[in-house]
Design a protein around this motif. Structure first.
Motif, PDB file in Angstrom:
ATOM      1  N   UNK A   1       0.847  -1.179   0.000  1.00 43.17           N
ATOM      2  CA  UNK A   1       0.000   0.000   0.000  1.00 43.17           C
ATOM      3  C   UNK A   1       0.890   1.238   0.000  1.00 43.17           C
ATOM      4  N   UNK A   2       0.521   2.189  -0.840  1.00 36.11           N
ATOM      5  CA  UNK A   2       1.248   3.446  -0.971  1.00 36.11           C
ATOM      6  C   UNK A   2       0.603   4.463  -0.037  1.00 36.11           C
ATOM      7  N   UNK A   3       1.405   5.128   0.804  1.00 36.47           N
ATOM      8  CA  UNK A   3       0.908   6.193   1.672  1.00 36.47           C
ATOM      9  C   UNK A   3       1.152   7.530   0.990  1.00 36.47           C
ATOM     10  N   UNK A   4       0.099   8.332   0.880  1.00 39.78           N
ATOM     11  CA  UNK A   4       0.178   9.602   0.169  1.00 39.78           C
ATOM     12  C   UNK A   4      -0.286  10.719   1.104  1.00 39.78           C
ATOM     13  N   UNK A   5       0.597  11.652   1.382  1.00 39.65           N
ATOM     14  CA  UNK A   5       0.284  12.805   2.226  1.00 39.65           C
ATOM     15  C   UNK A   5       0.159  14.024   1.322  1.00 39.65           C
ATOM     16  N   UNK A   6      -0.936  14.768   1.472  1.00 37.04           N
ATOM     17  CA  UNK A   6      -1.154  15.940   0.624  1.00 37.04           C
ATOM     18  C   UNK A   6      -1.455  17.162   1.477  1.00 37.04           C
ATOM     19  N   UNK A   7      -1.076  18.319   0.949  1.00 40.66           N
ATOM     20  CA  UNK A   7      -1.418  19.575   1.611  1.00 40.66           C
ATOM     21  C   UNK A   7      -1.460  20.679   0.571  1.00 40.66           C
ATOM     22  N   UNK A   8      -2.350  21.612   0.786  1.00 39.59           N
ATOM     23  CA  UNK A   8      -2.454  22.793  -0.057  1.00 39.59           C
ATOM     24  C   UNK A   8      -2.210  24.026   0.781  1.00 39.59           C
ATOM     25  N   UNK A   9      -1.761  25.088   0.137  1.00 36.26           N
ATOM     26  CA  UNK A   9      -1.518  26.356   0.829  1.00 36.26           C
ATOM     27  C   UNK A   9      -1.918  27.497  -0.092  1.00 36.26           C
TER      28      UNK A   9
ATOM     29  N   UNK B   1      -5.736  33.531  -3.426  1.00 40.19           N
ATOM     30  CA  UNK B   1      -4.412  34.112  -3.575  1.00 40.19           C
ATOM     31  C   UNK B   1      -3.494  33.107  -4.232  1.00 40.19           C
ATOM     32  N   UNK B   2      -2.227  33.472  -4.372  1.00 38.93           N
ATOM     33  CA  UNK B   2      -1.273  32.509  -4.928  1.00 38.93           C
ATOM     34  C   UNK B   2      -1.323  31.225  -4.095  1.00 38.93           C
ATOM     35  N   UNK B   3      -1.325  30.083  -4.761  1.00 41.00           N
ATOM     36  CA  UNK B   3      -1.485  28.829  -4.033  1.00 41.00           C
ATOM     37  C   UNK B   3      -0.505  27.781  -4.523  1.00 41.00           C
ATOM     38  N   UNK B   4      -0.392  26.717  -3.714  1.00 44.76           N
ATOM     39  CA  UNK B   4       0.536  25.645  -4.038  1.00 44.76           C
ATOM     40  C   UNK B   4       0.047  24.345  -3.419  1.00 44.76           C
ATOM     41  N   UNK B   5       0.679  23.246  -3.848  1.00 41.42           N
ATOM     42  CA  UNK B   5       0.346  21.923  -3.320  1.00 41.42           C
ATOM     43  C   UNK B   5       1.636  21.180  -3.013  1.00 41.42           C
ATOM     44  N   UNK B   6       1.595  20.410  -1.933  1.00 38.77           N
ATOM     45  CA  UNK B   6       2.708  19.548  -1.575  1.00 38.77           C
ATOM     46  C   UNK B   6       2.233  18.108  -1.515  1.00 38.77           C
ATOM     47  N   UNK B   7       3.031  17.195  -2.031  1.00 40.17           N
ATOM     48  CA  UNK B   7       2.705  15.766  -2.041  1.00 40.17           C
ATOM     49  C   UNK B   7       3.930  14.997  -1.549  1.00 40.17           C
TER      50      UNK B   7
ATOM     51  N   UNK C   1       7.029  16.110  -3.945  1.00 40.83           N
ATOM     52  CA  UNK C   1       6.612  16.933  -5.084  1.00 40.83           C
ATOM     53  C   UNK C   1       5.995  18.229  -4.564  1.00 40.83           C
ATOM     54  N   UNK C   2       6.231  19.302  -5.284  1.00 41.15           N
ATOM     55  CA  UNK C   2       5.631  20.592  -4.940  1.00 41.15           C
ATOM     56  C   UNK C   2       5.210  21.282  -6.237  1.00 41.15           C
ATOM     57  N   UNK C   3       4.053  21.932  -6.183  1.00 43.64           N
ATOM     58  CA  UNK C   3       3.473  22.538  -7.379  1.00 43.64           C
ATOM     59  C   UNK C   3       2.929  23.929  -7.082  1.00 43.64           C
ATOM     60  N   UNK C   4       3.186  24.871  -7.984  1.00 40.27           N
ATOM     61  CA  UNK C   4       2.473  26.144  -7.956  1.00 40.27           C
ATOM     62  C   UNK C   4       1.140  25.927  -8.648  1.00 40.27           C
TER      63      UNK C   4
ATOM     64  N   UNK D   1       4.426  22.297   0.302  1.00 40.81           N
ATOM     65  CA  UNK D   1       3.474  23.289  -0.223  1.00 40.81           C
ATOM     66  C   UNK D   1       3.902  24.708   0.132  1.00 40.81           C
ATOM     67  N   UNK D   2       4.285  24.933   1.364  1.00 40.66           N
ATOM     68  CA  UNK D   2       4.684  26.275   1.786  1.00 40.66           C
ATOM     69  C   UNK D   2       6.012  26.694   1.148  1.00 40.66           C
ATOM     70  N   UNK D   3       6.895  25.736   0.941  1.00 40.06           N
ATOM     71  CA  UNK D   3       8.190  26.061   0.340  1.00 40.06           C
ATOM     72  C   UNK D   3       8.050  26.610  -1.072  1.00 40.06           C
ATOM     73  N   UNK D   4       7.215  25.994  -1.873  1.00 39.53           N
ATOM     74  CA  UNK D   4       7.047  26.481  -3.246  1.00 39.53           C
ATOM     75  C   UNK D   4       6.232  27.777  -3.277  1.00 39.53           C
TER      76      UNK D   4
END
Length: 128
Positions: free
Chosen positions: A1-9, A15-21, A32-35, A122-125
């Motif tokens: 089983x793959x564990x996947x942690x996600x967060x958005x900011x 406002x400007x936003x991002x995602x962290x995986x 992974x980090x995305x604008x 997420x916060x880093x990007x």
């Protein structure tokens, strides 16, 4: 089983936003980090799940996925497969489409302190 942690900011609402995986596959870890553009924090949280599903589709096809998020609204929406919010509905539909290619996808709410890696990504990007 793959564990996947996600967060958005988001810096603002919207406002400007991002995602962290952050993905754990046994001893392997993937970050992974995305604008994302101009979104609310809740929309960024949904997009983090979408981005993670896209990564898993390409990297871990046919695996069982266990998602962890500190966003109660995302986890409740995905568990119930229902939302009244017209802005979340297309995101829910996209998630349903993406997750249909996996045998099982589970969603679990976790406290923020247990989601540190995805939050940091997420916060880093967002700061760049």
């Amino acid at each position: 089983m793959i564990e996947v942690y996600t967060d958005g900011a988001a810096a603002g609402d919207p406002g400007p936003s991002s995602a962290g995986v952050f993905i754990k596959n046994g001893k392997e870890h993937h970050e992974f980090a995305f604008k994302l553009g101009e979104l609310s924090n809740h929309e960024a949280e949904f997009w983090a799940v979408i981005k993670a599903l896209e990564i898993c589709r390409d990297t871990f096809p046919d695996e069982i996925l266990s998602f962890r998020s500190d966003s109660k609204i995302v986890v409740e929406t995905l568990e119930k497969n229902y939302t009244k919010n017209h802005r979340f509905l297309p995101l829910l539909e996209k998630i349903n489409h993406l997750q249909s290619s996996f045998p099982f996808v589970f969603y679990k709410w976790i406290p923020e302190k247990q989601n540190g890696k995805a939050d940091m990504l997420a916060r880093g990007v967002l700061k760049k």
